[in-house]
Design an enzyme around this catalytic site. Structure first.
Site, PDB file in Angstrom:
ATOM      1  N   GLY A 153     -62.856  -6.620   8.989  1.00 10.16           N
ATOM      2  CA  GLY A 153     -62.176  -6.279   7.706  1.00 10.16           C
ATOM      3  C   GLY A 153     -61.292  -5.202   7.825  1.00 10.16           C
ATOM      4  O   GLY A 153     -61.678  -4.078   8.138  1.00 10.16           O
ATOM      5  N   GLY A 156     -58.762  -4.183   5.576  1.00  3.69           N
ATOM      6  CA  GLY A 156     -58.139  -3.687   4.275  1.00  3.69           C
ATOM      7  C   GLY A 156     -58.430  -2.133   4.072  1.00  3.69           C
ATOM      8  O   GLY A 156     -58.567  -1.401   5.180  1.00  3.69           O
ATOM      9  N   ALA A 195     -60.912  -0.506   2.856  1.00  5.11           N
ATOM     10  CA  ALA A 195     -62.327   0.017   3.107  1.00  5.11           C
ATOM     11  C   ALA A 195     -62.410   0.037   4.781  1.00  5.11           C
ATOM     12  O   ALA A 195     -62.607   1.030   5.402  1.00  5.11           O
ATOM     13  CB  ALA A 195     -63.133  -0.655   2.376  1.00  5.11           C
ATOM     14  N   PHE A 237     -54.835   3.642 -18.388  1.00  2.00           N
ATOM     15  CA  PHE A 237     -55.373   2.090 -17.850  1.00  2.00           C
ATOM     16  C   PHE A 237     -56.652   1.707 -18.602  1.00  2.00           C
ATOM     17  O   PHE A 237     -57.133   2.558 -19.359  1.00  2.00           O
ATOM     18  CB  PHE A 237     -55.852   2.249 -16.105  1.00  2.00           C
ATOM     19  CG  PHE A 237     -54.953   1.264 -15.270  1.00  2.00           C
ATOM     20  CD1 PHE A 237     -55.774   0.302 -14.934  1.00  2.00           C
ATOM     21  CD2 PHE A 237     -54.043   1.339 -14.986  1.00  2.00           C
ATOM     22  CE1 PHE A 237     -55.306  -0.793 -14.175  1.00  2.00           C
ATOM     23  CE2 PHE A 237     -53.070   0.517 -14.324  1.00  2.00           C
ATOM     24  CZ  PHE A 237     -54.094  -0.705 -13.841  1.00  2.00           C
ATOM     25  N   ASP A 242     -66.616 -14.891   3.473  1.00  3.90           N
ATOM     26  CA  ASP A 242     -67.127 -15.108   4.891  1.00  3.90           C
ATOM     27  C   ASP A 242     -68.075 -13.813   5.274  1.00  3.90           C
ATOM     28  O   ASP A 242     -69.195 -14.340   5.725  1.00  3.90           O
ATOM     29  CB  ASP A 242     -65.927 -14.799   5.751  1.00  3.90           C
ATOM     30  CG  ASP A 242     -64.885 -15.918   5.655  1.00  3.90           C
ATOM     31  OD1 ASP A 242     -63.733 -15.615   5.483  1.00  3.90           O
ATOM     32  OD2 ASP A 242     -65.323 -17.153   5.277  1.00  3.90           O
ATOM     33  N   GLN A 301     -65.133 -10.519 -12.229  1.00  2.28           N
ATOM     34  CA  GLN A 301     -64.029 -10.013 -13.076  1.00  2.28           C
ATOM     35  C   GLN A 301     -62.948 -11.137 -13.301  1.00  2.28           C
ATOM     36  O   GLN A 301     -62.496 -11.449 -12.424  1.00  2.28           O
ATOM     37  CB  GLN A 301     -63.939  -8.886 -12.941  1.00  2.28           C
ATOM     38  CG  GLN A 301     -62.654  -8.194 -13.983  1.00  2.28           C
ATOM     39  CD  GLN A 301     -62.447  -6.762 -13.364  1.00  2.28           C
ATOM     40  OE1 GLN A 301     -61.474  -6.704 -12.872  1.00  2.28           O
ATOM     41  NE2 GLN A 301     -62.899  -5.728 -14.098  1.00  2.28           N
ATOM     42  N   HIS A 360     -59.328 -11.189 -14.777  1.00  5.79           N
ATOM     43  CA  HIS A 360     -58.448 -10.027 -15.107  1.00  5.79           C
ATOM     44  C   HIS A 360     -57.509 -10.801 -16.135  1.00  5.79           C
ATOM     45  O   HIS A 360     -57.371 -11.847 -15.943  1.00  5.79           O
ATOM     46  CB  HIS A 360     -57.697  -9.758 -13.955  1.00  5.79           C
ATOM     47  CG  HIS A 360     -56.574  -8.703 -13.950  1.00  5.79           C
ATOM     48  ND1 HIS A 360     -55.566  -8.793 -14.748  1.00  5.79           N
ATOM     49  CD2 HIS A 360     -56.515  -7.530 -13.569  1.00  5.79           C
ATOM     50  CE1 HIS A 360     -54.868  -7.755 -14.803  1.00  5.79           C
ATOM     51  NE2 HIS A 360     -55.442  -6.761 -14.064  1.00  5.79           N
ATOM     52  N   LEU A 401     -51.302 -11.994 -10.046  1.00  5.70           N
ATOM     53  CA  LEU A 401     -51.647 -10.940 -10.937  1.00  5.70           C
ATOM     54  C   LEU A 401     -50.436 -10.279 -11.396  1.00  5.70           C
ATOM     55  O   LEU A 401     -49.537  -9.939 -10.706  1.00  5.70           O
ATOM     56  CB  LEU A 401     -52.190  -9.729 -10.122  1.00  5.70           C
ATOM     57  CG  LEU A 401     -52.587  -8.544 -10.703  1.00  5.70           C
ATOM     58  CD1 LEU A 401     -53.950  -8.801 -11.587  1.00  5.70           C
ATOM     59  CD2 LEU A 401     -53.172  -7.517  -9.555  1.00  5.70           C
ATOM     60  N   GLU A 443     -52.534  -4.550 -14.684  1.00  9.20           N
ATOM     61  CA  GLU A 443     -52.955  -3.996 -15.926  1.00  9.20           C
ATOM     62  C   GLU A 443     -51.874  -2.815 -16.323  1.00  9.20           C
ATOM     63  O   GLU A 443     -51.808  -2.578 -17.473  1.00  9.20           O
ATOM     64  CB  GLU A 443     -54.423  -3.567 -15.711  1.00  9.20           C
ATOM     65  CG  GLU A 443     -55.016  -2.942 -17.093  1.00  9.20           C
ATOM     66  CD  GLU A 443     -56.323  -3.008 -16.728  1.00  9.20           C
ATOM     67  OE1 GLU A 443     -56.796  -2.811 -15.798  1.00  9.20           O
ATOM     68  OE2 GLU A 443     -57.094  -2.376 -17.716  1.00  9.20           O
ATOM     69  N   ARG A 493     -61.333  -4.972 -19.000  1.00 11.55           N
ATOM     70  CA  ARG A 493     -61.042  -6.144 -18.867  1.00 11.55           C
ATOM     71  C   ARG A 493     -61.775  -7.308 -19.157  1.00 11.55           C
ATOM     72  O   ARG A 493     -61.129  -8.390 -19.733  1.00 11.55           O
ATOM     73  CB  ARG A 493     -60.783  -6.242 -17.250  1.00 11.55           C
ATOM     74  CG  ARG A 493     -59.605  -5.410 -16.580  1.00 11.55           C
ATOM     75  CD  ARG A 493     -59.670  -5.544 -15.159  1.00 11.55           C
ATOM     76  NE  ARG A 493     -58.485  -4.799 -14.662  1.00 11.55           N
ATOM     77  CZ  ARG A 493     -58.125  -4.493 -13.373  1.00 11.55           C
ATOM     78  NH1 ARG A 493     -59.104  -5.017 -12.656  1.00 11.55           N
ATOM     79  NH2 ARG A 493     -57.334  -3.868 -13.208  1.00 11.55           N
ATOM     80  N   HIS A 544     -60.699 -12.446 -10.492  1.00 12.78           N
ATOM     81  CA  HIS A 544     -59.884 -11.337 -10.043  1.00 12.78           C
ATOM     82  C   HIS A 544     -60.787 -10.399  -8.979  1.00 12.78           C
ATOM     83  O   HIS A 544     -60.355 -10.230  -7.769  1.00 12.78           O
ATOM     84  CB  HIS A 544     -59.354 -10.429 -11.107  1.00 12.78           C
ATOM     85  CG  HIS A 544     -58.452  -9.364 -10.471  1.00 12.78           C
ATOM     86  ND1 HIS A 544     -57.375  -9.477  -9.668  1.00 12.78           N
ATOM     87  CD2 HIS A 544     -58.539  -7.955 -10.499  1.00 12.78           C
ATOM     88  CE1 HIS A 544     -56.977  -8.306  -9.516  1.00 12.78           C
ATOM     89  NE2 HIS A 544     -57.838  -7.226 -10.062  1.00 12.78           N
ATOM     90  N   ARG A 562     -65.948  -3.931 -13.668  1.00 13.95           N
ATOM     91  CA  ARG A 562     -65.290  -2.933 -13.130  1.00 13.95           C
ATOM     92  C   ARG A 562     -64.011  -2.548 -13.938  1.00 13.95           C
ATOM     93  O   ARG A 562     -63.340  -3.304 -14.342  1.00 13.95           O
ATOM     94  CB  ARG A 562     -64.718  -3.423 -11.798  1.00 13.95           C
ATOM     95  CG  ARG A 562     -63.823  -2.253 -10.925  1.00 13.95           C
ATOM     96  CD  ARG A 562     -63.414  -2.716  -9.529  1.00 13.95           C
ATOM     97  NE  ARG A 562     -62.619  -3.718  -9.583  1.00 13.95           N
ATOM     98  CZ  ARG A 562     -61.296  -3.647  -9.852  1.00 13.95           C
ATOM     99  NH1 ARG A 562     -60.405  -2.432 -10.165  1.00 13.95           N
ATOM    100  NH2 ARG A 562     -60.298  -4.732  -9.660  1.00 13.95           N
ATOM    101  N   LEU A 581     -59.698   0.204  -5.749  1.00 12.27           N
ATOM    102  CA  LEU A 581     -58.715   0.970  -4.790  1.00 12.27           C
ATOM    103  C   LEU A 581     -59.663   2.275  -4.277  1.00 12.27           C
ATOM    104  O   LEU A 581     -59.882   2.756  -3.191  1.00 12.27           O
ATOM    105  CB  LEU A 581     -57.502   1.270  -4.992  1.00 12.27           C
ATOM    106  CG  LEU A 581     -56.543   0.118  -5.074  1.00 12.27           C
ATOM    107  CD1 LEU A 581     -55.193   0.676  -5.585  1.00 12.27           C
ATOM    108  CD2 LEU A 581     -56.577  -0.645  -3.949  1.00 12.27           C
TER     109      LEU A 581
END
Lengths: 291, 569, 312
Positions: free
Chosen positions: B10, B12, B14, B114, B210, B229, B231, B241, B244, B275, B341, B383, B389
């Site tokens: 992965g 992204g 992280a 937020f 996966d 969640q 959204h 999306l 928010e 949310r 989401h 969350r 993020l």
């Protein structure tokens, strides 16, 4: 029809036949052009490489000159057309920037209003209903049998938001004019591509390859000549044609005309009257087709 | 056999952050089924939370409380505390990496309000924050290209687990179909969420469970899977999306009668309630027939913000509205509905990114996880926006550190290459040979439909049982499918089929978890059990794979500073 | 009913690509990607292309539609059809692997070449480096790039010269050239001014036209040019050309086409001057060369005044 004519630099320099044929076709059509003698070079997108504000100020000044005469502005060069439209868009979209530009122009006695006059290429003027009617009425020698390939020039097509063509990815304005003049338009993929002129000094091979690909595409599609609305494209496709490797390897050549030359030919003027004998690639082949 | 010291699955936020943490001194590989910049982290829009105090005075203590209350007190507070404490340093580090942040007039990182946060602590880059951070980390990855090998468009099939130790993964090159075993001293999963089991989702097509399923099949339980969640502002029917941040900048939510209905559900926070509360409010309005034109539509109204503010703070949202539904939010309200989401649940880890396999915290040696695919749990039952993020970067770093420390202490363990490869090759062959008459596309659509209709914002026992039954039937149908593309070269069809298998299994786990949890908490709401039940359910769920199906055990919640209290906004 | 003419290519099966037609009933709000998925999932599972986010942010799904690159998920199929037909081909200037999926490696190699990461001026402070909103604006546009490859696909120069860095790499370079936190501006613009860099851009505008985001690569390339000239990196034809051009307009309001080519290649660049001879002589013998006596425009003083005010 009366317009302020923004000639651009090249029509007074390396392609004087463009200026000549523009005035002849105007004469033949009964269009009045007032030459903008105090308008500066549009910068061709090169001055803005050095100083964007300077380029916009010079162009806003030119547009202001036409505004002051209460005349729509007509260009005979795709590059001038595109660059002037870019300035118009930059200045009109930001009131603070517009004020900045006008502060610079003021001392010279000019003020850019914006939205007062139209900025059009000669091809766009001819493509209006009024223009097409004029052409229909005044054609004396239909160009029957002449297969013409249009080469638009990047700056009148992109960015599409500034183009005056209805579908800049698939324009038909020039081809419509060809048909009214009696010629047979030839459609080919490269007609909306770049001729390579902007990089002739920086990357000659790439420049020639781009021009060569376009010309070979036109020839393979059956064209007798390529007609362009930009004198810089004309230089790239005509003056440099003998050096284009791809053409030499194929052993072929094709004459290049300015749009006003094609129009004037159909109005009855002779090739010599239109400076066609000045072209690097001979246009005599066309005389035979038109005979 | 391919051999590396550390393999990260992965790429992204992280995954890339972990890679940057481990690349000095060890041989590191990062693997993704898409090219790294295509990772779904890039779709995050609104912001990344940290108590920098650039807009108003703020503190980690307030961030901690907001997160725990937002999570309906299911968060493990010791982990949350370290996570919110780390936040400011992490943001500064991202900025030092070169991340492009929107700024205050005096040049500091700008922060906005937020949902669920009591102070404006969302650091943002216009409305493309995930994209900005993704590219900043990618740039750092390119800078260290000599130390980090990128396996782009490779698929991870399974974990190689030997007893309590992870020794590698089995992968295939999507472009050639070649199956390989990757032997490693440590493996880090950063494989994201699984919103694609639902019909209306903000998630990319790639979010298909996966990673979590590979862990599950290897015997590791999945924690809190029932907490999904929804959204509140997904584009109507498409689920795309709308951040928010639109509400953070002052946008209103209106029902079909033009009312700001949040007044009835969260009078103090209104549109900026957490949310789950907003999504339920929207769903309630729609279910009561008060949607726009009687349909399942709520209006997100930004007109009063004015074009200048929208262009500065929400330019991407405006373009999304124009491109995907022909609505310019400067002139008209945007049609939205709740969209699946974020996956609060996932592979259980401790607060250092170390994967654990039971309530006692037994380590799976050499296996680490971070980001949405993990469950630490820092988010609990729901969350807060901008906390994901942050989670990805904080725990990407922590999992990286843990993996690094561990890998230094061990050697590679032997792996039975042909045995591992054969399992996957047989799976491929099995699908190629299947000559049934079921359509995989129909199976996928039916799964998404039944999950959205029976296991989303409002859940209930009968519906959940129907859902589980349907999923089980679909799993049977799956064995009777037929593939068109039997080639090896870039065969995207067979990977979609493998993803479908994972999603069906995940859907079953979510539905069973939802059935088992007879209470309402955070993102999980039971119409038949509408209250929160701390006495019986203040605990995490752990879903295990057994021979008799899915067994659910539990794990205690770590509570330190904040005792569960009533959650109102 | 729309006919999708899709260029298929599977070297496992046959060496040459071919076109295959698929017919679909397309409702008003289906995107092109929705249609491609429908074809794959209901008509032919072997149709291969990349896609992921379907919300115009991951950059996976760029393809050529009716000859021009675009992001498939961002466009409504009904708006793209011409005579009820949509032609789909893989991106240009990149080698197809299978059907509409192309090899992006040369694209990423070019991105690598521009050192696409911050090279900070000084050691990092404890908190964030200060950057004003105006400084943020300078890199805002280029930071929206999603690396979809549409600009690279349709670049007219890349079509004939694969040495050109290309619009995506150059736009990414601007992201750092104009980042107030970066300390290697001079080094960057020096490298970007070499052959294959900014001065090889032919201004065709295709990149801006095809870009699905506000990145507008050509505008970014021009920004790098301005910085390069400001930094005095002028020992190349492109820079000399720009300076000569601006000088000519300053002195006469028009281009002196006799001087500009000479100043562009450099007075002492004998080879360059020699290369100009053929076209120069050709034009001379046809009487096409610009007049030696170069006339200024009327009111040229006003132009000079504007230069004095705006251009030191």
């Amino acid at each position: 029809m009366k317009f302020a004519l923004f000639t651009g630099c090249v029509a007074k320099g390396a392609t004087r036949e463009l200026m000549l044929s523009t005035m002849k076709s105007a004469e033949g059509l009964g269009i009045e052009f007032i030459e903008m003698k105090s308008a500066a070079c549009c910068g061709a997108g090169v001055v803005s490489e050095k100083n964007p504000l300077l380029a916009d100020a010079l162009n806003a000044r030119s547009i202001a000159i036409a505004e002051e005469q209460d005349l729509d502005l007509v260009t005979i060069c795709s590059t001038c057309q595109g660059i002037l439209k870019k300035t118009e868009s930059h200045v009109d979209s930001d009131p603070a920037y517009k004020e900045k530009v006008n502060n610079v122009l003021e001392e010279g006695g000019h003020h850019y209003a914006g939205g007062k006059i139209k900025i059009q290429h000669f091809a766009n003027v001819l493509g209006t209903e009024e223009g097409l009617k004029l052409l229909r009425d005044k054609v004396k020698r239909p160009l029957t049998g002449l297969k013409t390939a249009a080469f638009y020039g990047c700056y009148v097509l992109r960015p599409s938001g500034l183009s005056l063509y209805e579908d800049p990815d698939n324009p038909t304005g020039m081809e419509e004019i060809f048909e009214i003049l009696g010629a047979t338009p030839v459609y080919y993929d490269s007609r909306t591509k770049c001729c390579g002129f902007p990089i002739i000094m920086m990357n000659k091979n790439a420049s020639h390859d781009m021009a060569g690909n376009a010309l070979i595409d036109a020839i393979d599609s059956g064209a007798d000549c390529v007609v362009t609305g930009c004198p810089l494209c004309h230089l790239s496709l005509d003056a440099y044609q003998p050096e284009i490797d791809r053409m030499n390897k194929k052993g072929c050549s094709i004459p290049i005309l300015h749009l006003p030359q094609l129009v004037a030919l159909a109005l009855g003027y002779s090739p010599q009257e239109l400076g066609m004998d000045k072209h690097i690639i001979s246009t005599t082949r066309l005389d035979e087709i038109l005979a | 056999m391919i051999k590396h010291d550390i393999v990260i699955v992965g790429s992204g936020l992280a995954g890339m952050r972990a890679a940057l943490e481990v690349c000095e001194g060890l041989d590191v590989a990062i693997l993704s089924k898409v090219y790294p910049t295509r990772s779904h982290s890039g779709a995050a829009q609104g912001g990344i939370a940290a108590s920098l105090g650039n807009s108003e005075p703020d503190s980690w203590e307030e961030h901690l409380y907001d997160t725990v209350k937002g999570g309906d007190f299911l968060n493990d507070q010791d982990a949350v505390e370290e996570y919110v404490k780390a936040a400011p340093r992490v943001i500064y580090e991202l900025e030092h990496f070169g991340c492009v942040f929107s700024r205050t007039p005096d040049g500091k990182i700008a922060q906005r309000s937020f949902g669920g946060h009591s102070k404006p602590r969302a650091c943002f880059s216009a409305d493309r924050t995930g994209h900005a951070i993704l590219h900043a980390l990618h740039e750092q990855l390119l800078k260290r290209s000599k130390s980090i090998k990128i396996y782009s468009e490779w698929y991870m099939h399974s974990l190689v687990l030997d007893g309590d130790r992870c020794n590698g993964i089995v992968v295939s090159d999507i472009r050639t179909g070649a199956v390989e075993v990757m032997q490693a001293r440590a493996v880090i999963f950063a494989t994201g969420g699984y919103g694609r089991v639902f019909n209306i989702t903000s998630n990319a097509f790639a979010s298909t469970a996966d990673g979590v399923m590979a862990a599950f099949r290897a015997g590791i339980p999945l924690e809190d899977a029932e907490f999904v969640q929804y959204h509140p502002s997904g584009l109507y029917r498409q689920g795309i999306l709308f951040s928010e941040a639109a509400r953070g900048e002052g946008g209103y939510l209106l029902n079909g009668e033009g009312e700001r209905f949040m007044e009835k559900y969260a009078p103090s926070r209104m549109e900026l309630a957490p949310r789950d509360i907003v999504a339920r409010a929207e769903q309630s309005e729609m279910d009561a027939g008060r949607g726009v034109d009687g349909k399942d539509i709520i209006h997100l109204d930004l007109r009063h913000l004015g074009e200048a503010r929208i262009m500065e703070r929400l330019p991407q949202i405006r373009q999304l509205g124009i491109d995907f539904i022909g609505v310019d939010c400067v002139k008209d309200p945007l049609p939205i509905q709740p969209t699946a989401h974020y996956s609060m649940g996932g592979i259980p880890t401790d607060k250092f990114g170390q994967v654990i396999t039971d309530a006692e915290g037994t380590h799976v040696k050499g296996f680490f996880a971070a980001g949405e695919c993990s469950c630490v749990s820092v988010h609990g039952a729901n969350r807060l926006g901008t906390n994901s993020l942050l989670e990805a970067v904080v725990f990407g770093e922590r999992a990286g550190k843990s993996a690094f420390e561990y890998a230094k202490t061990v050697d590679h363990a032997p792996v039975n290459e042909s045995h591992e490869k054969t399992k996957v090759l047989e799976q491929f062959e099995g699908i190629f040979q299947q000559n049934g008459d079921e359509s995989y596309n129909d199976i996928r659509n039916q799964m998404k439909k039944v999950m959205t209709e029976n296991c989303s914002v409002f859940r209930e026992e009968k519906q959940l049982k129907t859902c589980i039954e349907t999923i089980e039937k679909l799993q049977e149908k799956f064995k009777n499918g037929k593939i068109t593309d039997k080639g090896k070269l870039f065969n995207t069809e067979i990977y979609e089929i493998l993803e479908l298998e994972n999603m069906l299994a995940m859907a079953e786990i979510i539905a069973k978890g939802a059935l088992d949890r007879k209470e309402s908490r955070g993102g999980h709401y039971r119409i038949d059990y509408p209250k929160r039940d701390d006495k019986n359910f203040l605990k995490h769920s752990l879903a295990y794979k057994t021979d008799d199906g899915i067994e659910i055990k539990h794990k205690p919640v770590v509570i330190t500073k904040h005792q569960p209290a009533e959650r109102t906004y | 009913m729309i006919t999708f003419k899709i260029k298929r290519y599977n070297p496992e099966k046959q060496a040459e690509p071919y076109f295959e037609d698929f017919k679909l009933d397309v409702q008003e709000d289906l995107t092109l990607l929705d249609c491609m998925n429908k074809i794959k999932w209901t008509l032919d599972g072997s149709l291969t292309y990349r896609m992921s986010c379907r919300s115009a942010i991951c950059g996976s799904c760029a393809v050529k539609v009716n000859g021009h690159a675009t992001l498939a998920c961002q466009r409504q199929a009904a708006h793209l059809a011409k005579d009820d037909t949509i032609v789909l081909e893989p991106l240009g200037n990149m080698k197809p692997i299978k059907d509409l999926a192309v090899d992006f490696k040369p694209f990423w190699d070019k991105i690598d070449k521009v050192k696409p990461y911050l090279q900070p001026k000084q050691k990092a402070p404890e908190k964030e480096r200060v950057q004003s909103p105006e400084q943020f604006k300078l890199i805002d546009d280029s930071s929206t790039c999603i690396m979809c490859g549409a600009c690279h696909s349709d670049c007219n120069v890349l079509e004939v010269d694969e040495n050109f860095l290309g619009p995506a790499a150059l736009a990414k370079a601007q992201r750092f050239v104009q980042d107030s936190r970066d300390g290697k501006t001079l080094e960057r613009v020096k490298n970007l001014s070499k052959p294959g860099g900014i001065w090889d851009c032919t201004h065709c505008g295709e990149c801006v036209e095809r870009c699905p985001k506000p990145a507008r690569p050509f505008d970014r390339i021009k920004e790098i040019m301005t910085v390069a000239l400001e930094q005095g990196v002028t020992n190349n034809n492109g820079a000399r050309h720009a300076l000569s051009f601006a000088k000519s307009v300053k002195s006469s309001g028009r281009l002196n086409e006799n001087i500009i080519p000479v100043e562009s290649v450099g007075f002492f660049n004998f080879k360059g001057l020699f290369d100009l001879l053929p076209v120069g002589l050709r034009m001379f013998f046809k009487g096409k060369n610009p007049p030696i006596l170069h006339k200024s425009i009327d009111e040229v003083e006003d132009v000079k005044r504007i230069y004095m005010e705006l251009d030191e």
